[in-house]
Motif scaffolding. Structure first.
Motif, PDB file in Angstrom:
ATOM      1  N   VAL A 150       0.838  -1.206   0.000  1.00 15.42           N
ATOM      2  CA  VAL A 150       0.000   0.000   0.000  1.00 15.42           C
ATOM      3  C   VAL A 150       0.869   1.252   0.000  1.00 15.42           C
ATOM      4  O   VAL A 150       0.566   2.229  -0.702  1.00 15.42           O
ATOM      5  N   THR A 151       1.963   1.254   0.766  1.00 14.80           N
ATOM      6  CA  THR A 151       2.863   2.410   0.797  1.00 14.80           C
ATOM      7  C   THR A 151       3.438   2.692  -0.585  1.00 14.80           C
ATOM      8  O   THR A 151       3.511   3.856  -1.022  1.00 14.80           O
ATOM      9  N   GLN A 152       3.837   1.652  -1.287  1.00 16.82           N
ATOM     10  CA  GLN A 152       4.344   1.827  -2.656  1.00 16.82           C
ATOM     11  C   GLN A 152       3.299   2.490  -3.551  1.00 16.82           C
ATOM     12  O   GLN A 152       3.610   3.427  -4.301  1.00 16.82           O
ATOM     13  N   SER A 153       2.063   2.015  -3.469  1.00 17.95           N
ATOM     14  CA  SER A 153       1.005   2.533  -4.336  1.00 17.95           C
ATOM     15  C   SER A 153       0.629   3.971  -4.000  1.00 17.95           C
ATOM     16  O   SER A 153       0.425   4.792  -4.887  1.00 17.95           O
ATOM     17  N   VAL A 154       0.535   4.268  -2.694  1.00 12.75           N
ATOM     18  CA  VAL A 154       0.223   5.645  -2.281  1.00 12.75           C
ATOM     19  C   VAL A 154       1.336   6.592  -2.731  1.00 12.75           C
ATOM     20  O   VAL A 154       1.075   7.679  -3.260  1.00 12.75           O
ATOM     21  N   GLY A 193      11.511   1.420  -6.791  1.00 12.28           N
ATOM     22  CA  GLY A 193      12.741   1.651  -6.038  1.00 12.28           C
ATOM     23  C   GLY A 193      12.480   1.786  -4.544  1.00 12.28           C
ATOM     24  O   GLY A 193      13.261   1.286  -3.719  1.00 12.28           O
ATOM     25  N   LEU A 194      11.365   2.438  -4.200  1.00 14.19           N
ATOM     26  CA  LEU A 194      10.990   2.565  -2.792  1.00 14.19           C
ATOM     27  C   LEU A 194      10.749   1.186  -2.173  1.00 14.19           C
ATOM     28  O   LEU A 194      11.118   0.946  -1.013  1.00 14.19           O
ATOM     29  N   GLY A 195      10.161   0.289  -2.930  1.00 12.65           N
ATOM     30  CA  GLY A 195       9.921  -1.074  -2.441  1.00 12.65           C
ATOM     31  C   GLY A 195      11.220  -1.761  -2.048  1.00 12.65           C
ATOM     32  O   GLY A 195      11.287  -2.462  -1.027  1.00 12.65           O
ATOM     33  N   VAL A 196      12.277  -1.551  -2.853  1.00 12.69           N
ATOM     34  CA  VAL A 196      13.583  -2.137  -2.533  1.00 12.69           C
ATOM     35  C   VAL A 196      14.107  -1.577  -1.209  1.00 12.69           C
ATOM     36  O   VAL A 196      14.637  -2.313  -0.367  1.00 12.69           O
TER      37      VAL A 196
END
Length: 475
Positions: A150-154, A193-196
């Motif tokens: 969810v953080t990635q999508s937001v 990239g944030l997901g990594v």
């Protein structure tokens, strides 16, 4: 145990569905800001990424679950899986950088070779995260799993909005974002990239270990899963990946934009799948399992048909809300077809119970590729000879309809389940008739469409009154 399983299923459902809802809400902004031909580029690139991700991940997420369950194998499986996917993703990334311009020329992006580099980086980051996400699921961390998703999508949605409204255009151009169609694509790259970064603590758990004997077993196990995944992506994205070569960019962009409105039905089917799959397997050893499967399928058909006609009857205002750019409305007629196609896929999912509980999953791969073959053939006919975007929508419907029918017929031969097939056929047949009337005679009129929707819902409720009353009495 069952209560815990249900709770985790709901949380994982949030992680799987919430990102799609967030991006669905973002879609009207993209349609409003990006012209049809730009949206065609956006749609095609995402269709291509979906195919690449299936190939690069090679079904190793499921293979990780399968072999980690063996005693003493979890760490070996974790390390071996990660390094295999790291290798395939790195090779793909290097090749895309080496042959950047030739690939861009082939796909028609002569002036935008950076799209191919971004495309390769997104695929690299996404596949780097396959095993870390699987590790969270295997170690019963559904909240962290869903929080990262969810953080990635937001972040991606907010970054996209910032590029459109708040970040100066001069700054965007200074980092290579020359057109507004670049914004959502670059935001996706930033989100990946944030997901990594968010899962980097898990990546640090990886050790330099690669067990070849284990890898050999995993590759044999995962190969059919990869083939089935490819078939699913063919049905979902083959049309959008080749349309730019055969129809105008305006039509291809409008098709991609309107197709996303049909995600409303996809979300319904996805939510159902997330909750029902564990249930299927929990019931398989019970004496009345077949009757339970039959009832569940009928309940799904009942509610899904009502949802489908509800979407179609309300397209007059849904299009204004979710497709604010009127130039996209030339593809509006694909939405009812895609909605009913996704309904057929949901029913197919119910009918696929037989080969899952009898360990005949290879049959599922064959059925999936049968549907994919039909999709490819009908799309080639529709686009190459008739240059018809409506034909692409019918190709998707044809693929899912044949898969649904084939799975039912084979299931009745090898694992007969007493589906009330006449009742379900009545639901679908009446839905198609009422949808046809709503589209071609009522022209999406809100009042007439919803009057027909109420009549349809009333008919279905009347035919299922015994079931509804029995459920009320039990409560």
């Amino acid at each position: 145990m069952y209560k815990k399983l249900l709770g985790q299923t709901l949380i994982y459902g949030i992680g799987a569905i919430a990102p799609r809802i967030i991006l669905f809400i973002l879609n009207p902004l993209l349609i409003y800001k990006i012209p049809n031909e730009g949206f065609a580029v956006f749609t095609q690139l995402y269709a291509l990424i979906s195919f690449v991700n299936i190939i690069l991940s090679f079904g190793f997420e499921t293979a990780y679950f399968r072999f980690s369950a063996e005693k003493g194998q979890e760490k070996k499986t974790f390390n071996t899986s990660f390094w295999f996917l790291f290798a395939t993703s790195s090779l793909f990334l290097i090749l895309c950088y080496i042959f950047n311009q030739p690939i861009a020329d082939y796909w028609g992006y002569h002036n935008n070779p950076e799209y191919i580099r971004w495309f390769a980086l997104i695929a690299f980051f996404d596949n780097l995260l396959v095993i870390p996400f699987a590790w969270l699921r295997f170690n019963n961390m559904p909240i962290k799993y869903s929080a990262v998703r969810v953080t990635q999508s937001v972040f991606q949605a907010l970054f996209t909005a910032a590029l459109f409204f708040w970040i100066p255009e001069s700054f965007s151009k200074s980092i290579g974002l020359d057109e507004n169609v670049d914004y959502p694509f670059f935001s996706n790259l930033a989100g990946s990239g944030l997901g990594v970064l968010l899962l980097f603590p898990i990546i640090l758990k990886v050790r330099f270990q690669f067990v070849f004997s284990l890898f050999s077993k995993m590759i044999k196990y995962s190969f059919p899963l990869m083939l089935a995944g490819l078939a699913f992506m063919v049905n979902e994205n083959f049309d959008k990946s080749i349309q730019l070569k055969h129809i105008s960019p305006e039509e291809a962009g409008a098709y991609g934009g309107c197709y996303k409105l049909a995600v409303l039905m996809t979300l319904f089917v996805t939510a159902y799948r997330m909750g029902i799959e564990p249930f299927f397997f929990k019931q398989m050893d019970k004496g009345d399992a077949k009757k339970t499967y039959a009832k569940v399928a009928e309940y799904f058909a009942f509610f899904a048909c009502v949802v489908a006609l509800g979407i179609i009857a309300n397209l007059s205002w849904l299009k204004t809300l979710f497709i604010p750019n009127k130039s996209y409305w030339i593809a509006l007629d694909i939405i009812p077809i895609i909605v009913i196609a996704n309904l057929c896929f949901g029913i197919y999912y119910n009918f696929s119970t037989w080969y899952k509980v009898t360990d005949r999953t290879g049959v599922g791969t064959i059925i999936s590729w049968m549907g994919a073959g039909i999709n490819i053939g009908l799309n080639c006919l529709a686009l190459m000879y008739y240059h018809s975007m409506i034909g692409s929508a019918w190709a998707t419907f044809g693929a899912y309809f044949v898969m649904m029918t084939t799975s039912y017929l084979l299931g009745q031969k090898y694992y007969p389940i007493p589906y009330r097939i006449k009742k379900m056929t009545f639901f679908i047949g009446l839905l198609m008739i009422f949808s046809f009337i709503t589209v071609y005679f009522f022209k999406y009129n809100f009042w007439l469409g919803n009057l027909l929707f109420l009549i349809y819902a009333g008919i279905l409720i009347y035919t299922e009154k015994d079931m509804i009353l029995s459920r009320i009495k039990k409560r």
